[in-house]
Design a protein around this motif. Structure first.
Motif, PDB file in Angstrom:
ATOM      1  N   LYS A  76     -74.804  16.116  -4.476  1.00  0.00           N
ATOM      2  CA  LYS A  76     -76.325  15.179  -4.782  1.00  0.00           C
ATOM      3  C   LYS A  76     -76.229  14.039  -5.098  1.00  0.00           C
ATOM      4  O   LYS A  76     -75.885  12.762  -4.633  1.00  0.00           O
ATOM      5  CB  LYS A  76     -77.158  15.953  -5.522  1.00  0.00           C
ATOM      6  CG  LYS A  76     -77.835  17.184  -5.218  1.00  0.00           C
ATOM      7  CD  LYS A  76     -78.876  17.805  -6.005  1.00  0.00           C
ATOM      8  CE  LYS A  76     -79.979  18.760  -5.675  1.00  0.00           C
ATOM      9  NZ  LYS A  76     -80.364  19.183  -6.060  1.00  0.00           N
ATOM     10  N   ALA A  79     -74.039  11.997  -2.107  1.00  0.00           N
ATOM     11  CA  ALA A  79     -75.714  11.450  -1.117  1.00  0.00           C
ATOM     12  C   ALA A  79     -75.737  10.458  -1.747  1.00  0.00           C
ATOM     13  O   ALA A  79     -76.525   9.526  -0.703  1.00  0.00           O
ATOM     14  CB  ALA A  79     -76.658  12.677  -0.908  1.00  0.00           C
ATOM     15  N   ARG A  80     -76.526  10.343  -2.427  1.00  0.00           N
ATOM     16  CA  ARG A  80     -77.423   9.425  -3.694  1.00  0.00           C
ATOM     17  C   ARG A  80     -76.254   8.087  -3.926  1.00  0.00           C
ATOM     18  O   ARG A  80     -76.739   6.875  -3.749  1.00  0.00           O
ATOM     19  CB  ARG A  80     -77.291   9.733  -4.899  1.00  0.00           C
ATOM     20  CG  ARG A  80     -78.324   8.547  -5.676  1.00  0.00           C
ATOM     21  CD  ARG A  80     -78.550   8.787  -7.080  1.00  0.00           C
ATOM     22  NE  ARG A  80     -77.264   9.610  -8.078  1.00  0.00           N
ATOM     23  CZ  ARG A  80     -77.067   8.107  -8.678  1.00  0.00           C
ATOM     24  NH1 ARG A  80     -77.329   5.981  -8.378  1.00  0.00           N
ATOM     25  NH2 ARG A  80     -75.337   7.629  -8.767  1.00  0.00           N
ATOM     26  N   LYS A  82     -74.175   6.831  -1.456  1.00  0.00           N
ATOM     27  CA  LYS A  82     -73.791   6.932  -0.071  1.00  0.00           C
ATOM     28  C   LYS A  82     -75.020   5.938   0.606  1.00  0.00           C
ATOM     29  O   LYS A  82     -74.937   4.875   0.979  1.00  0.00           O
ATOM     30  CB  LYS A  82     -73.482   8.248   0.622  1.00  0.00           C
ATOM     31  CG  LYS A  82     -72.594   8.463   1.266  1.00  0.00           C
ATOM     32  CD  LYS A  82     -72.225   9.458   1.749  1.00  0.00           C
ATOM     33  CE  LYS A  82     -71.122   9.928   1.910  1.00  0.00           C
ATOM     34  NZ  LYS A  82     -70.782  10.649   3.115  1.00  0.00           N
ATOM     35  N   LYS A  83     -76.086   6.580  -0.269  1.00  0.00           N
ATOM     36  CA  LYS A  83     -77.284   5.973   0.114  1.00  0.00           C
ATOM     37  C   LYS A  83     -78.024   4.558  -1.195  1.00  0.00           C
ATOM     38  O   LYS A  83     -78.101   3.723  -0.146  1.00  0.00           O
ATOM     39  CB  LYS A  83     -78.950   6.315  -0.342  1.00  0.00           C
ATOM     40  CG  LYS A  83     -80.254   6.436  -0.081  1.00  0.00           C
ATOM     41  CD  LYS A  83     -81.530   6.388  -0.510  1.00  0.00           C
ATOM     42  CE  LYS A  83     -82.516   5.778  -0.097  1.00  0.00           C
ATOM     43  NZ  LYS A  83     -84.080   6.836  -0.739  1.00  0.00           N
ATOM     44  N   GLN A  84     -77.148   4.596  -1.686  1.00  0.00           N
ATOM     45  CA  GLN A  84     -76.865   3.717  -2.832  1.00  0.00           C
ATOM     46  C   GLN A  84     -76.644   2.213  -1.939  1.00  0.00           C
ATOM     47  O   GLN A  84     -76.564   1.011  -2.023  1.00  0.00           O
ATOM     48  CB  GLN A  84     -76.639   3.461  -4.362  1.00  0.00           C
ATOM     49  CG  GLN A  84     -76.930   2.661  -5.274  1.00  0.00           C
ATOM     50  CD  GLN A  84     -77.230   2.953  -6.807  1.00  0.00           C
ATOM     51  OE1 GLN A  84     -75.728   3.622  -6.793  1.00  0.00           O
ATOM     52  NE2 GLN A  84     -77.109   1.930  -7.367  1.00  0.00           N
ATOM     53  N   LYS A  86     -75.143   1.810   1.082  1.00  0.00           N
ATOM     54  CA  LYS A  86     -75.895   1.172   2.423  1.00  0.00           C
ATOM     55  C   LYS A  86     -77.218  -0.093   2.145  1.00  0.00           C
ATOM     56  O   LYS A  86     -77.370  -0.601   2.864  1.00  0.00           O
ATOM     57  CB  LYS A  86     -76.738   2.737   3.339  1.00  0.00           C
ATOM     58  CG  LYS A  86     -76.947   2.762   4.378  1.00  0.00           C
ATOM     59  CD  LYS A  86     -77.457   3.258   4.484  1.00  0.00           C
ATOM     60  CE  LYS A  86     -78.125   3.611   7.044  1.00  0.00           C
ATOM     61  NZ  LYS A  86     -78.527   4.203   7.540  1.00  0.00           N
ATOM     62  N   GLU A  87     -77.607   0.713   0.753  1.00  0.00           N
ATOM     63  CA  GLU A  87     -79.010  -0.592   0.292  1.00  0.00           C
ATOM     64  C   GLU A  87     -78.219  -1.656   0.297  1.00  0.00           C
ATOM     65  O   GLU A  87     -78.636  -2.992   0.610  1.00  0.00           O
ATOM     66  CB  GLU A  87     -79.617  -0.064  -0.198  1.00  0.00           C
ATOM     67  CG  GLU A  87     -80.703   1.277   0.439  1.00  0.00           C
ATOM     68  CD  GLU A  87     -81.392   2.316  -1.358  1.00  0.00           C
ATOM     69  OE1 GLU A  87     -81.275   1.520  -2.270  1.00  0.00           O
ATOM     70  OE2 GLU A  87     -82.001   3.114  -0.556  1.00  0.00           O
TER      71      GLU A  87
END
Length: 112
Positions: A76, A79-80, A82-84, A86-87
């Protein structure tokens, strides 16, 4: 000749709540008999064994719901992050383009 409706013969898929699954797993460990718990709750032993395995492997992250992947705490967090990332990369790319646009505009305005 009789036509047998196969849909009636097939066991209909049931959807259980998170709380039901957790309580069934707890009860199976407390009673020590998966077969008895399955009979009492009208669920298949394979289902209860799968729930027990899932709870053992994922702990509090077990039973996330339909369509949601089961993840450990580390997964988790990855994933968090990676999302951060990408943003942040998207924001950086937007700022680079904006700088390019403003630099080109300044050159035109100064007559260089």
């Amino acid at each position: 000749m009789q036509v047998v409706n196969l849909a009636i013969m097939r066991r209909k898929a049931k959807h259980y709540t998170l709380e039901f699954k957790q309580k069934a797993v707890e009860l199976s460990y407390a009673k020590g008999s998966v077969a008895q718990v399955c009979e009492d709750l009208d669920i298949l032993p394979a289902v209860l064994y799968r729930w027990r395995k899932e709870q053992k492997n994922y702990g509090k992250n077990s039973f996330p719901g339909r369509g949601n992947p089961k993840m450990t705490d580390q997964q988790k967090e990855i994933a968090r992050l990676k999302k951060q990332l990408k943003e942040a990369e998207l924001e950086r790319d937007i700022l680079k383009k904006a700088i390019g646009i403003f630099s080109a505009s300044d050159k035109k305005n100064t007559g260089s």
